[in-house]
Write a protein that holds these residues in place. Structure first.
Motif, PDB file in Angstrom:
ATOM      1  N   LEU A 349       0.698  -1.254  -0.026  1.00  0.00           N
ATOM      2  CA  LEU A 349      -0.071   0.042  -0.206  1.00  0.00           C
ATOM      3  C   LEU A 349       0.677   1.213   0.110  1.00  0.00           C
ATOM      4  O   LEU A 349       0.365   2.478  -0.015  1.00  0.00           O
ATOM      5  CB  LEU A 349      -0.930  -0.002   1.399  1.00  0.00           C
ATOM      6  N   ASN A 350       2.109   1.174  -0.002  1.00  0.00           N
ATOM      7  CA  ASN A 350       3.244   2.406   0.039  1.00  0.00           C
ATOM      8  C   ASN A 350       3.164   2.767   1.268  1.00  0.00           C
ATOM      9  O   ASN A 350       2.518   2.329   2.462  1.00  0.00           O
ATOM     10  CB  ASN A 350       2.904   3.101  -1.262  1.00  0.00           C
ATOM     11  N   TRP A 351       3.454   4.144   1.193  1.00  0.00           N
ATOM     12  CA  TRP A 351       3.539   5.114   2.651  1.00  0.00           C
ATOM     13  C   TRP A 351       2.137   5.520   2.942  1.00  0.00           C
ATOM     14  O   TRP A 351       1.363   6.255   2.124  1.00  0.00           O
ATOM     15  CB  TRP A 351       4.423   6.091   2.566  1.00  0.00           C
ATOM     16  N   LEU A 352       1.418   5.367   4.039  1.00  0.00           N
ATOM     17  CA  LEU A 352       0.264   5.966   4.366  1.00  0.00           C
ATOM     18  C   LEU A 352       0.205   6.837   5.424  1.00  0.00           C
ATOM     19  O   LEU A 352       0.802   6.612   6.651  1.00  0.00           O
ATOM     20  CB  LEU A 352      -0.726   4.529   4.868  1.00  0.00           C
ATOM     21  N   ALA A 359     -11.166   3.797   9.551  1.00  0.00           N
ATOM     22  CA  ALA A 359     -10.761   3.906  11.054  1.00  0.00           C
ATOM     23  C   ALA A 359     -10.397   2.550  11.727  1.00  0.00           C
ATOM     24  O   ALA A 359      -9.075   2.402  12.225  1.00  0.00           O
ATOM     25  CB  ALA A 359     -11.750   4.415  11.674  1.00  0.00           C
ATOM     26  N   GLN A 360     -11.249   1.539  11.226  1.00  0.00           N
ATOM     27  CA  GLN A 360     -10.848   0.079  11.694  1.00  0.00           C
ATOM     28  C   GLN A 360      -9.263  -0.207  11.022  1.00  0.00           C
ATOM     29  O   GLN A 360      -8.637  -0.820  12.007  1.00  0.00           O
ATOM     30  CB  GLN A 360     -11.641  -0.960  11.452  1.00  0.00           C
ATOM     31  N   PHE A 361      -9.025  -0.222   9.927  1.00  0.00           N
ATOM     32  CA  PHE A 361      -7.630  -0.359   9.449  1.00  0.00           C
ATOM     33  C   PHE A 361      -6.637   0.203  10.051  1.00  0.00           C
ATOM     34  O   PHE A 361      -5.577  -0.281  10.518  1.00  0.00           O
ATOM     35  CB  PHE A 361      -7.736  -0.178   7.899  1.00  0.00           C
ATOM     36  N   ALA A 364      -5.936  -1.020  13.863  1.00  0.00           N
ATOM     37  CA  ALA A 364      -5.230  -2.229  13.603  1.00  0.00           C
ATOM     38  C   ALA A 364      -3.607  -2.101  13.398  1.00  0.00           C
ATOM     39  O   ALA A 364      -2.631  -2.580  13.922  1.00  0.00           O
ATOM     40  CB  ALA A 364      -5.862  -3.130  12.871  1.00  0.00           C
ATOM     41  N   MET A 365      -3.550  -1.056  12.097  1.00  0.00           N
ATOM     42  CA  MET A 365      -2.202  -0.888  11.541  1.00  0.00           C
ATOM     43  C   MET A 365      -1.387  -0.239  12.721  1.00  0.00           C
ATOM     44  O   MET A 365      -0.115  -0.649  12.885  1.00  0.00           O
ATOM     45  CB  MET A 365      -2.242  -0.407  10.354  1.00  0.00           C
ATOM     46  N   ASN A 366      -1.703   0.626  13.224  1.00  0.00           N
ATOM     47  CA  ASN A 366      -0.930   1.260  14.305  1.00  0.00           C
ATOM     48  C   ASN A 366      -0.514   0.583  15.440  1.00  0.00           C
ATOM     49  O   ASN A 366       0.474   0.837  16.296  1.00  0.00           O
ATOM     50  CB  ASN A 366      -1.652   2.630  14.694  1.00  0.00           C
ATOM     51  N   ILE A 373       2.304  -9.586  11.600  1.00  0.00           N
ATOM     52  CA  ILE A 373       1.169 -10.075  10.888  1.00  0.00           C
ATOM     53  C   ILE A 373      -0.042  -9.977  11.856  1.00  0.00           C
ATOM     54  O   ILE A 373      -0.314 -10.668  12.901  1.00  0.00           O
ATOM     55  CB  ILE A 373       1.088 -11.263  10.318  1.00  0.00           C
ATOM     56  N   SER A 374      -1.232  -9.113  11.419  1.00  0.00           N
ATOM     57  CA  SER A 374      -2.328  -8.918  12.219  1.00  0.00           C
ATOM     58  C   SER A 374      -3.053  -9.905  12.279  1.00  0.00           C
ATOM     59  O   SER A 374      -2.998 -11.046  11.125  1.00  0.00           O
ATOM     60  CB  SER A 374      -3.050  -7.677  11.442  1.00  0.00           C
ATOM     61  N   GLN A 375      -3.887 -10.071  13.293  1.00  0.00           N
ATOM     62  CA  GLN A 375      -5.199 -11.145  13.237  1.00  0.00           C
ATOM     63  C   GLN A 375      -6.144 -10.338  12.170  1.00  0.00           C
ATOM     64  O   GLN A 375      -5.950  -9.369  11.710  1.00  0.00           O
ATOM     65  CB  GLN A 375      -5.953 -11.415  14.415  1.00  0.00           C
ATOM     66  N   PRO A 376      -7.202 -11.273  11.523  1.00  0.00           N
ATOM     67  CA  PRO A 376      -8.030 -10.605  10.663  1.00  0.00           C
ATOM     68  C   PRO A 376      -8.761  -9.479  11.251  1.00  0.00           C
ATOM     69  O   PRO A 376      -9.268  -9.432  12.407  1.00  0.00           O
ATOM     70  CB  PRO A 376      -9.315 -11.814  10.266  1.00  0.00           C
ATOM     71  N   VAL A 377      -8.709  -8.405  10.354  1.00  0.00           N
ATOM     72  CA  VAL A 377      -9.342  -7.115  10.823  1.00  0.00           C
ATOM     73  C   VAL A 377     -10.713  -6.924   9.779  1.00  0.00           C
ATOM     74  O   VAL A 377     -10.342  -6.791   8.537  1.00  0.00           O
ATOM     75  CB  VAL A 377      -8.254  -5.987  10.443  1.00  0.00           C
ATOM     76  N   ARG A 378     -11.819  -6.478  10.394  1.00  0.00           N
ATOM     77  CA  ARG A 378     -12.964  -6.312   9.749  1.00  0.00           C
ATOM     78  C   ARG A 378     -13.247  -4.697   9.426  1.00  0.00           C
ATOM     79  O   ARG A 378     -12.799  -3.889  10.247  1.00  0.00           O
ATOM     80  CB  ARG A 378     -14.086  -6.689  10.518  1.00  0.00           C
ATOM     81  N   SER A 379     -13.508  -4.443   8.208  1.00  0.00           N
ATOM     82  CA  SER A 379     -13.648  -3.213   7.862  1.00  0.00           C
ATOM     83  C   SER A 379     -14.925  -3.184   6.885  1.00  0.00           C
ATOM     84  O   SER A 379     -15.496  -4.188   6.403  1.00  0.00           O
ATOM     85  CB  SER A 379     -12.507  -2.511   7.071  1.00  0.00           C
ATOM     86  N   ALA A 380     -15.332  -1.836   6.354  1.00  0.00           N
ATOM     87  CA  ALA A 380     -16.449  -1.839   5.476  1.00  0.00           C
ATOM     88  C   ALA A 380     -15.990  -2.486   4.098  1.00  0.00           C
ATOM     89  O   ALA A 380     -17.013  -2.691   3.294  1.00  0.00           O
ATOM     90  CB  ALA A 380     -16.716  -0.515   5.239  1.00  0.00           C
ATOM     91  N   PHE A 381     -14.743  -2.951   3.727  1.00  0.00           N
ATOM     92  CA  PHE A 381     -14.334  -3.411   2.548  1.00  0.00           C
ATOM     93  C   PHE A 381     -14.487  -5.002   2.702  1.00  0.00           C
ATOM     94  O   PHE A 381     -14.258  -5.576   1.646  1.00  0.00           O
ATOM     95  CB  PHE A 381     -13.070  -2.705   2.274  1.00  0.00           C
ATOM     96  N   GLY A 382     -14.221  -5.532   3.904  1.00  0.00           N
ATOM     97  CA  GLY A 382     -14.189  -6.821   4.059  1.00  0.00           C
ATOM     98  C   GLY A 382     -13.266  -7.344   5.104  1.00  0.00           C
ATOM     99  O   GLY A 382     -13.018  -6.432   6.058  1.00  0.00           O
ATOM    100  N   TRP A 383     -12.480  -8.225   4.942  1.00  0.00           N
ATOM    101  CA  TRP A 383     -11.595  -8.835   6.126  1.00  0.00           C
ATOM    102  C   TRP A 383     -10.155  -8.613   5.515  1.00  0.00           C
ATOM    103  O   TRP A 383      -9.859  -8.937   4.473  1.00  0.00           O
ATOM    104  CB  TRP A 383     -11.706 -10.138   6.430  1.00  0.00           C
ATOM    105  N   HIS A 384      -9.260  -8.176   6.363  1.00  0.00           N
ATOM    106  CA  HIS A 384      -7.869  -7.812   6.038  1.00  0.00           C
ATOM    107  C   HIS A 384      -6.761  -8.810   6.919  1.00  0.00           C
ATOM    108  O   HIS A 384      -7.219  -8.683   8.256  1.00  0.00           O
ATOM    109  CB  HIS A 384      -7.380  -6.295   6.118  1.00  0.00           C
TER     110      HIS A 384
END
Length: 442
Positions: A349-352, A359-361, A364-366, A373-384
């Motif tokens: 995703l390059n530099w964010l 917000a959910q992403f 979790a990223m921070n 490696i994160s656990q699965p993270v839910r957002s409006a787009f799906g699971w990450h």
């Protein structure tokens, strides 16, 4: 126009409640005797004597709390009545165009106001009631505030466009010899001119602003004169425009403000909408803009009719296990991620910067350590699945300035268009003044 309404503090509560009540067309504070005579007819609506008296009472108390001498009753009445007329016109237009605020939206807004004041909803309700304000009246006043904001968004904001050429011209027009990091606290008096004003109207406005200048030279208080005579939207707040960065200054004032001393008032400034006086009340500086950015990559599994929420999460848990056991994150992203834009780059995703992801992403990223490696993270787009590769602080001043320029230009256009729109709305309205009187206690 009324953004301060949703972030006010509750100390002292009466004063702060006033700051939103003066911007709304009704306030049903209980009185022993109701005076239901008509103060003014505005198109098909009316402003009652009770509404006018209540508003005058609130504004008078606020002016006194600010340490400013109130104007004469006749002048204050005229200013307040004009404010009520403008608000009534806006509410009538909102109702006729079908703008309605549902209870769910209203409840969320009130809850946010309570949270901003560090109170629970029950505590906030009790504070209002203890200070003599009905919670039901408060709710309806907030509903009207949101309604007017929605009306402005529909009638004005949506039509405002800021082009890249606008941004380039704005940045190139900023003088090199001015510290653009400075912010200025301003107060303002406007003597407005109607559209296509006649020479007689211009002469009358000029005489009025010259009279105000003379009173200032003789020691009169700027805020008191603004309350009495200004046609600006902040007149009843003593003309206070708050803090503005140099780049946020209206073009009309940009060459004047930097040369003023603290508490100095400008010479008369002629603009397209009238004559202006500006007072510099304070100056402060700001540092360069640095931002902490995160270099991250992710794998996204979307939810659709073929893949349930539970199955999408389970699929990511299996992919995470494979990565932990040594498989390449990038190759798994290329093969399985539903984010096609990043999948071809191994999920990169390059530099964010803060605020660039949902917000959910971002939360979790921070929370991740480098390479974790994160656990699965839910957002409006799906699971990450998210992995943080690097973190670094950037001098983001250039990008920040361009973003600020875009926002400043947009806000300038909105303010200018709002002034024009309100003036036209007022000029085209039918207004009939009745025999307005005030009760003895206002």
């Amino acid at each position: 126009m009324h953004n301060y309404l949703l972030v006010f503090k509750v100390t002292p509560l009466f004063s702060l409640l006033f700051s939103f009540l003066i911007c709304l067309p009704t306030f049903a504070q209980a009185k022993a005797i109701e005076l239901n005579r008509i103060a003014a007819i505005v198109n098909n609506s009316v402003i009652t004597q009770t509404e006018l008296n209540n508003r005058i009472e609130l504004i008078t108390q606020q002016i006194l709390q600010q340490g400013t001498a109130p104007p004469t009753p006749a002048i204050l009445k005229a200013q307040v009545l004009e404010q009520l007329i403008i608000e009534t016109l806006q509410m009538s237009l909102a109702n006729s165009t079908g703008i309605k605020i549902d209870d769910e939206t209203l409840n969320r807004t009130i809850k946010r106001i309570a949270t901003n004041n560090k109170l629970s909803l029950t505590e906030f309700h009790n504070v209002l009631e203890n200070d003599g304000f009905k919670f039901s009246d408060f709710r309806e006043n907030i509903r009207q505030e949101i309604t007017i904001r929605r009306l402005h968004e529909r009638q004005i904001h949506r039509a405002v466009v800021v082009s890249q050429q606008d941004i380039e011209q704005f940045l190139s027009s900023q003088p090199a010899n001015v510290n653009r990091d400075k912010s200025f606290h301003l107060a303002h008096i406007l003597i407005a001119l109607p559209e296509a004003s006649s020479p007689e109207q211009i002469a009358s406005a000029r005489n009025k602003i010259d009279s105000i200048t003379t009173q200032l030279d003789e020691g009169s208080d700027f805020a008191a004169l603004a309350i009495s005579y200004s046609d600006g939207q902040q007149a009843l707040r003593g003309g206070d425009l708050g803090w503005k960065k140099f780049a946020e200054l209206p073009t009309l004032f940009a060459n004047v403000i930097p040369d003023l001393g603290i508490n100095e008032v400008s010479k008369v400034i002629r603009g397209p909408n009238g004559f202006h006086l500006v007072k510099l009340m304070g100056v402060k500086g700001e540092k360069r803009h640095n931002v902490n950015k995160t270099h991250a990559r992710h794998i996204l599994i979307k939810i659709d009719k073929k893949l349930s929420d539970t199955d999408a999460k389970a699929a990511l848990i299996k992919l995470r296990k494979r990565i932990i056991e040594g498989e390449s994150f990038a190759k798994i992203a290329e093969a399985h991620s539903d984010d096609m834009g990043s999948a071809i780059n191994g999920g990169d995703l390059n530099w964010l910067a803060p605020g660039e992801t949902v917000a959910q992403f971002e939360t979790a990223m921070n929370s991740l350590s480098l390479d974790e490696i994160s656990q699965p993270v839910r957002s409006a787009f799906g699971w990450h699945l998210i992995q943080v590769l690097e973190r670094k602080q950037f001098d983001d001043t250039v990008a920040f300035e361009r973003n600020q320029a875009q926002q400043i230009i947009r806000q300038r256009k909105i303010e200018e268009d709002t002034e024009t729109w309100l003036r036209r709305l007022r000029d085209e309205a039918y207004v009939e003044y009745r025999n307005v009187t005030q009760s003895d206690n206002t």
